[in-house]
Design a protein around this motif. Structure first.
Motif, PDB file in Angstrom:
ATOM      1  N   UNK A  80       0.809  -1.215   0.000  1.00  0.00           N
ATOM      2  CA  UNK A  80       0.000   0.000   0.000  1.00  0.00           C
ATOM      3  C   UNK A  80       0.848   1.275   0.000  1.00  0.00           C
ATOM      4  N   UNK A  81       2.146   1.149  -0.293  1.00  0.00           N
ATOM      5  CA  UNK A  81       3.038   2.320  -0.289  1.00  0.00           C
ATOM      6  C   UNK A  81       3.888   2.320  -1.550  1.00  0.00           C
ATOM      7  N   UNK A  82       4.072   3.481  -2.170  1.00  0.00           N
ATOM      8  CA  UNK A  82       4.868   3.559  -3.390  1.00  0.00           C
ATOM      9  C   UNK A  82       6.332   3.230  -3.106  1.00  0.00           C
ATOM     10  N   UNK A  86       6.779   6.620   1.987  1.00  0.00           N
ATOM     11  CA  UNK A  86       5.699   7.285   1.245  1.00  0.00           C
ATOM     12  C   UNK A  86       4.401   7.158   2.025  1.00  0.00           C
ATOM     13  N   UNK A  87       3.525   8.168   1.930  1.00  0.00           N
ATOM     14  CA  UNK A  87       2.238   8.039   2.634  1.00  0.00           C
ATOM     15  C   UNK A  87       1.404   6.926   2.005  1.00  0.00           C
ATOM     16  N   UNK A  88       0.878   6.013   2.817  1.00  0.00           N
ATOM     17  CA  UNK A  88       0.036   4.953   2.243  1.00  0.00           C
ATOM     18  C   UNK A  88      -1.247   5.534   1.672  1.00  0.00           C
ATOM     19  N   UNK A  89      -1.787   4.870   0.648  1.00  0.00           N
ATOM     20  CA  UNK A  89      -3.065   5.339   0.095  1.00  0.00           C
ATOM     21  C   UNK A  89      -4.200   4.871   0.997  1.00  0.00           C
ATOM     22  N   UNK A  90      -5.368   5.488   0.831  1.00  0.00           N
ATOM     23  CA  UNK A  90      -6.531   5.132   1.648  1.00  0.00           C
ATOM     24  C   UNK A  90      -7.217   3.951   0.964  1.00  0.00           C
ATOM     25  N   UNK A  91      -7.168   2.756   1.561  1.00  0.00           N
ATOM     26  CA  UNK A  91      -7.655   1.567   0.858  1.00  0.00           C
ATOM     27  C   UNK A  91      -9.153   1.335   0.996  1.00  0.00           C
ATOM     28  N   UNK A  92      -9.860   2.296   1.624  1.00  0.00           N
ATOM     29  CA  UNK A  92     -11.295   2.080   1.864  1.00  0.00           C
ATOM     30  C   UNK A  92     -12.093   3.281   1.385  1.00  0.00           C
ATOM     31  N   UNK A 123      -5.144   0.791  11.392  1.00  0.00           N
ATOM     32  CA  UNK A 123      -3.799   1.232  11.785  1.00  0.00           C
ATOM     33  C   UNK A 123      -3.891   2.553  12.553  1.00  0.00           C
ATOM     34  N   UNK A 124      -3.147   2.654  13.646  1.00  0.00           N
ATOM     35  CA  UNK A 124      -3.166   3.872  14.462  1.00  0.00           C
ATOM     36  C   UNK A 124      -2.289   4.925  13.783  1.00  0.00           C
ATOM     37  N   UNK A 125      -2.792   6.160  13.698  1.00  0.00           N
ATOM     38  CA  UNK A 125      -2.017   7.216  13.025  1.00  0.00           C
ATOM     39  C   UNK A 125      -0.868   7.674  13.930  1.00  0.00           C
ATOM     40  N   UNK A 126       0.356   7.672  13.396  1.00  0.00           N
ATOM     41  CA  UNK A 126       1.476   8.134  14.229  1.00  0.00           C
ATOM     42  C   UNK A 126       1.524   9.658  14.351  1.00  0.00           C
ATOM     43  N   UNK A 127       0.698  10.367  13.549  1.00  0.00           N
ATOM     44  CA  UNK A 127       0.759  11.843  13.582  1.00  0.00           C
ATOM     45  C   UNK A 127      -0.642  12.436  13.647  1.00  0.00           C
ATOM     46  N   UNK A 132      -4.969  17.643   8.423  1.00  0.00           N
ATOM     47  CA  UNK A 132      -5.416  17.640   7.029  1.00  0.00           C
ATOM     48  C   UNK A 132      -5.001  16.348   6.340  1.00  0.00           C
ATOM     49  N   UNK A 133      -5.543  15.252   6.806  1.00  0.00           N
ATOM     50  CA  UNK A 133      -5.096  13.923   6.376  1.00  0.00           C
ATOM     51  C   UNK A 133      -4.983  13.792   4.855  1.00  0.00           C
ATOM     52  N   UNK A 134      -5.982  14.323   4.158  1.00  0.00           N
ATOM     53  CA  UNK A 134      -6.028  14.053   2.715  1.00  0.00           C
ATOM     54  C   UNK A 134      -5.103  14.936   1.901  1.00  0.00           C
TER      55      UNK A 134
END
Ligand code: HEC
Ligand code: HEC
Ligand code: HEC
Ligand code: HEC
Length: 223
Positions: A80-82, A86-92, A123-127, A132-134
């Motif tokens: 799920x990461x380039x 890299x920030x993972x994409x939103x899979x849902x 997954x718990x967000x580390x930040x 502004x997640x998106x």
């Protein structure tokens, strides 16, 4: 005249004596107190304080670990990461397309937990402070590649680099955006290979040191 003068001085001295004596008498009766120094808080090293960000949940993580042995692996984590970092994409799916993030994401990602409709642990967000997640995480449109490629991709940091059997492995990744150790390393959403067996040892960096150069085998370390 002289006599009057002496009587005046005498009266003045008497009044002063009474005044001073009564002041000190009442002062004696006051309750003693020690003025406490004003607390200024503990000075924290910004790059290290994240280590403790989730340590209040350490004991809960310990019991979760005993209850749950399955979960994703480092391979599915990287699917799920380039590339590494890299920030993972939103899979849902996202309920409200107009949302930038904040509470609409944090209600699940702040502390994690099982989501039945996605059949997965969050997954718990580390930040959590970057609301502004998106701005950085984009939805996954397809699981396929735009164009097939035979490129090898970027290497990911290797695990299990310890100086001796039973020694603490080095931290193979940077600390920036990785301050909050327990978010990624503890609980059922952490990839099984890196799910920590001792979430209660809160001061992670007391034992785990940073790897300054990528090691491929232990021989590199000894040389
Ligand atoms: C209903 C709870 C829920 C909400 C709300 C939610 N998520 Fe998720 N999110 C999950 C779950 C569960 C997963 C794990 C999915 C899986 O592994 O298949 C996940 C996975 C992710 C991942 C992938 C993480 C990784 O390590 O690969 C990202 C990124 C993400 N979500 C971002 C967001 C953003 C941004 C929002 C807000 C717009 C959001 N999520 C809202 C439950 C939620
Ligand atoms: C400034 C860009 C940025 C913002 C804003 C941001 N993220 Fe991230 N996020 C990242 C990056 C980069 C990573 C990958 C970290 C890594 O693996 O080194 C990441 C990783 C994650 C992960 C996976 C953690 C893991 O296990 O690797 C989740 C979940 C996540 N973000 C959720 C969120 C949510 C929810 C928000 C909003 C509250 C958010 N992010 C805001 C950049 C951002
Ligand atoms: C954004 C998620 C994330 C955060 C935050 C994070 N790590 Fe990691 N850590 C990983 C991943 C993923 C790996 C596996 C190697 C890789 O791909 O980077 C790893 C590997 C490790 C390893 C090597 C494990 C082994 O078996 O060899 C150690 C030790 C480690 N991390 C310690 C820490 C410490 C200490 C912190 C906090 C200062 C921390 N990590 C924060 C994701 C994270
Ligand atoms: C008192 C020293 C110490 C502290 C503090 C410590 N560790 Fe460890 N860690 C170790 C040792 C030693 C190992 C090797 C374990 C083994 O081989 O049994 C290890 C192994 C690991 C591993 C590899 C997987 C595993 O569990 O064997 C990860 C990941 C890890 N630690 C992360 C962390 C994180 C995250 C923290 C902070 C919450 C932390 N460690 C705190 C000593 C420590």
């Amino acid at each position: 005249m002289k006599r009057l003068y002496f009587i005046g001085i005498f009266a003045l001295l008497t009044i002063t004596t009474i005044f001073i004596w009564s002041k000190s008498y009442y002062a004696q009766q006051e309750e003693a107190y020690v003025q406490l120094a004003v607390e200024k808080g503990v000075a924290l090293i910004p790059s290290e304080k994240g280590v403790f960000e989730r340590s209040e949940f350490a004991n809960d993580y310990g019991t979760m670990r005993d209850d749950y042995k399955g979960g994703r692996t480092l391979e599915t984590y990287y699917d799920n990461r380039a590339f590494h970092g890299a920030p993972p994409s939103i899979p849902h799916p996202i309920v409200n397309e107009l949302t930038m993030g904040d509470k609409s994401c944090l209600k699940c990602h702040e502390n994690g937990g099982y989501v039945a409709k996605f059949k997965a642990f969050t997954p718990v967000v580390p930040h959590p402070e970057k609301v502004n997640c998106r701005q950085c995480h984009v939805p996954q449109k397809t699981k396929g590649l735009f164009r097939p490629t035979n490129g090898k991709g970027f290497p990911t940091p290797s695990i299990n680099n310890e100086a001796f059997v039973g020694g603490p492995p080095v931290i193979p990744h940077q600390i920036q955006l990785h301050e909050n150790c327990l978010a990624c390393h503890a609980g059922p959403s952490a990839p099984v290979e890196i799910r920590v067996l001792h979430p209660e040892r809160s001061n992670c960096r007391q034992c785990h040191v940073l790897n300054n150069k990528e090691m491929t085998d232990i021989g590199d370390f000894i040389r």
